[in-house]
Design an enzyme around this catalytic site. Structure first.
Site, PDB file in Angstrom:
ATOM      1  N   GLY A 100     -23.995   9.220 -15.334  1.00  0.00           N
ATOM      2  CA  GLY A 100     -22.587   8.950 -15.566  1.00  0.00           C
ATOM      3  C   GLY A 100     -22.274   7.465 -15.639  1.00  0.00           C
ATOM      4  N   GLY A 146     -19.192   5.993 -15.797  1.00  0.00           N
ATOM      5  CA  GLY A 146     -17.804   5.676 -15.472  1.00  0.00           C
ATOM      6  C   GLY A 146     -17.745   4.522 -14.489  1.00  0.00           C
ATOM      7  CG  PHE A 147     -13.985   2.916 -13.148  1.00  0.00           C
ATOM      8  CD1 PHE A 147     -13.890   1.610 -13.596  1.00  0.00           C
ATOM      9  CD2 PHE A 147     -13.067   3.841 -13.598  1.00  0.00           C
ATOM     10  CE1 PHE A 147     -12.888   1.231 -14.477  1.00  0.00           C
ATOM     11  CE2 PHE A 147     -12.055   3.476 -14.475  1.00  0.00           C
ATOM     12  CZ  PHE A 147     -11.960   2.178 -14.917  1.00  0.00           C
ATOM     13  N   GLY A 148     -17.870   4.495 -11.209  1.00  0.00           N
ATOM     14  CA  GLY A 148     -18.843   4.577 -10.131  1.00  0.00           C
ATOM     15  C   GLY A 148     -20.245   4.229 -10.588  1.00  0.00           C
ATOM     16  CB  VAL A 167     -27.458  16.327 -16.455  1.00  0.00           C
ATOM     17  CG1 VAL A 167     -28.196  17.003 -15.301  1.00  0.00           C
ATOM     18  CG2 VAL A 167     -27.571  14.831 -16.348  1.00  0.00           C
ATOM     19  CD  GLU A 206       0.051   5.724 -15.632  1.00  0.00           C
ATOM     20  OE1 GLU A 206      -0.136   4.813 -14.806  1.00  0.00           O
ATOM     21  OE2 GLU A 206      -0.868   6.468 -16.046  1.00  0.00           O
ATOM     22  CG  ASP A 255     -12.724  10.961  -9.795  1.00  0.00           C
ATOM     23  OD1 ASP A 255     -12.509  10.080  -8.942  1.00  0.00           O
ATOM     24  OD2 ASP A 255     -12.087  11.065 -10.850  1.00  0.00           O
ATOM     25  CB  ALA A 305     -10.607   3.265 -11.206  1.00  0.00           C
TER      26      ALA A 305
END
Lengths: 436, 436
Positions: B19, B21-23, B87, B178, B307, B323
């Protein structure tokens, strides 16, 4: 009946324009302020600056930089409404356009639905060799090109890996030349540092042209210059060879086979099928044969303009299918409708004014021709840069495009390298654009 | 076996990160320079700045402004390779990840595959109420929203026209707030001058939250401020009402029906299905229950972050799925792997540092909370603007985003209003994202 036909100014003559490309847009603008109702109908919501579409396909520009909503561009023209719909029939006797979601009665009809890419009777090639006319086409090509490098990175068999690094562009007109030049730059300058197992610099880009030279619309000396500039960048140019087959493994040139997993089609265009709805004579490429004033024979209230119009110039040559010609035709027809509304019977013939031709090849490489003046290399590239920034629609787009180009120029990076639309890269080519 | 495993430095320990993403990105960067081989695997080629995804969905930003290729971002990290694959299985005993196109043996595994939107057992709602997690989701929402106004323009029946102008957003967290705020601005300020038959200002935007207040992660006083700001913009806010049905004609709230052709889903998330491949205990939202050091019980070499990780703080509250938390977990795990390679046995527990929360509502309207400091209105909006520009990846994106925002602020225009992907606007909702 479409709502567009029943508004307050319903008593004014109604001009219906089919198509919001360069031709339809120019006709619409020329009618600004005239005592008419104008309806511009398109099946897409945006005007597309097609000369830069190859830059979206090769990840240099984001789509919104070269496309703007028709409504937004034309919002200040009070006598005009935009309608998103698709034409399904034209009743010339009843002066009525039938659409998928309603119908429109017209007093004047301007047909400007352009051209699409054509496979010369080999529609089965589309699946393997996508063409480049719409934003969706550009996204499909971008996806195929970027995923090819990903496949190469994952592949351990050297022959199969090289097949993913082989690119073939079919067609040596400006789109083919521009695609080939940008692909080789992507492989040699943008991507190399980012892969660990395959080397993007080993990519081969081959440009195949059936005719004797590249850029047939240009002077032969410039065709030679273009070829030289492409070869210096690393493109392999083949002229005088016709493609006889395309499949998932590559391209057949008679007995010869070029193994390649990515083939792009820039070889042929055919006029939009809307031309057939007019019931008039078509030429070999499907263009509607119009009178010198661009009207349909027997129907002075119907005009065909842009790539869909088959117009022969005084010198016996056809008007080329380029953006400036479409714009000039749009303005010509717009002016004629205005004159007609003021009682004039004059139907001046359309005269194409050749403002010159430009084709870009790569960084500081281009060819340009303005009458007798011929440029190539850096000077042609500078002219190309200024001209394209100048003609781009909307101040904001110009600024962002300049910024993008400056960025790409200094860093060799391309910021639009986003693959979306299905996550798992598959080995089989996607279905052709337009399929569900 | 993936080529990624057979290179020159094959003797170094191999860290596989699932992954980008941010992590995953934070873990990868924390391992820069360490004596390991790192493979970052994602099924998409780009890192996405998800906090601004709603701006792509509402036509304010182009996709390349908030997404950048993982390879490009990480190209300077010499011990890292990026792999585009999906995966399919994890063999914890054999230390092996099975992918669609090969397998990877790991010494350390970091699972950071995030979350997706969830419909609480009502998957049939997805067809009518798309959620917002990927770029494809954003394109689908943009298409639905922009085409709704086109449908209204074509429609002659007043009730059917109004149904196309009715928008419902389900879920009052930051994404819902938003989206609702941006939709009402689009309708009231961007589009009005561009339509001739329907009036976009007649659009209604309703925000439905099942809980007692908007933005439950914020202090109750800020929930009230947010509601007030939304209502001043023109959004109708309903709290304490649960959606009991969604179909092509609108939303059911118990006995009540809200007719709307466009419904957006911002109500729930569920952890990525990759978590199930680990065979560990999951919480109700599908998050993997990890030890305080973020490792999988019984597998000190496997970590779950972002997450997907279910972590409880010292105060008993779960670490929120935001995030900054994902980034902090990525850095924590990266540092622990480095320490472990240097022979350390220490496994410090992860501690979440709350740097504050921000949610934007519209022009000069936002709420922000930093510990005891609570801001709303213009001051919160200014902080939001600076923070988001600061955290955007890549200098170029920041510049282009600033330019886009400045442009939108002064002109009320939104430049990314491009509808692509199928030309003919149809009355029936498209298939859910991910379908062929």
């Amino acid at each position: 009946m479409h709502a567009a036909a029943d508004n307050a100014s319903a008593s004014l003559p109604h001009v219906v324009i089919l198509g919001g490309g360069f031709g339809g847009m120019a006709a619409a603008r020329r009618l600004d302020g005239a005592s008419v109702r104008v309806t511009l109908l398109d099946r897409r919501n945006h005007h597309l600056f097609q000369p830069l579409l190859y830059q979206v396909a090769t990840a240099s520009l984001a789509a919104p930089s070269i496309a703007a909503p028709l409504r937004q561009i034309l919002r200040r023209q009070r006598n005009l409404g935009v309608l998103l719909d698709e034409v399904t029939g034209i009743d010339l006797a009843a002066h009525r356009v039938q659409c998928a979601h309603g119908s429109l009665d017209y007093d004047f009809l301007v047909v400007a639905t352009g051209a699409t890419h054509a496979y010369f009777g080999h529609d089965e090639w589309e699946r393997y060799a996508p063409g480049l006319k719409t934003l969706d086409d550009a996204f499909l090509i971008r996806r195929r090109v970027l995923l090819a490098f990903e496949h190469a990175e994952r592949e351990t068999d050297p022959a199969r890996r090289q097949a993913w690094l082989n690119f073939v562009v079919v067609g040596g007109g400006s789109t083919g030349v521009e695609l080939a030049g940008t692909l080789i730059e992507l492989a040699r300058h943008t991507l190399p540092r980012e892969f660990r197992h395959s080397d993007p610099r080993r990519a081969s880009v081959r440009l195949i042209e059936a005719g004797p030279r590249l850029l047939p619309a240009f002077d032969p000396t410039l065709s030679d210059k273009a070829r030289g500039q492409l070869e210096r960048l690393g493109v392999e140019v083949h002229t005088g060879v016709a493609v006889t087959g395309i499949d998932a493994d590559g391209v057949k040139l008679g007995e010869r086979r070029l193994p390649a997993r990515t083939v792009l089609w820039a070889a042929g265009v055919a006029a939009s099928p809307v031309g057939r709805l007019l019931g008039a004579a078509l030429d070999r490429a499907g263009r509607v044969q119009v009178l010198p004033d661009l009207s349909l024979p027997g129907h002075p209230e119907v005009f065909v303009i842009g790539d869909l119009a088959g117009v022969v110039q005084a010198n016996g040559k056809p008007v080329p299918g380029v953006a400036p010609a479409a714009k000039q035709m749009g303005r010509h027809v717009g002016a004629m409708i205005r004159a007609c509304l003021q009682g004039s019977d004059e139907r001046p013939p359309f005269r194409y004014r050749d403002d010159g031709s430009l084709a870009t090849i790569g960084r500081m490489a281009a060819v340009a021709q303005f009458g007798k003046l011929k440029l190539s290399g850096f000077s042609a590239w500078s002219v190309w840069l200024l001209a394209h920034i100048y003609f781009l629609i909307g101040f904001r787009n110009r600024l962002v495009v300049m910024l993008d180009w400056a960025w790409a120029y200094w860093t060799h990076q391309r910021h639009a390298r986003i693959v979306s639309g299905g996550d798992i890269p598959d080995d089989s080519p996607e279905p052709p654009p337009g399929s569900p």
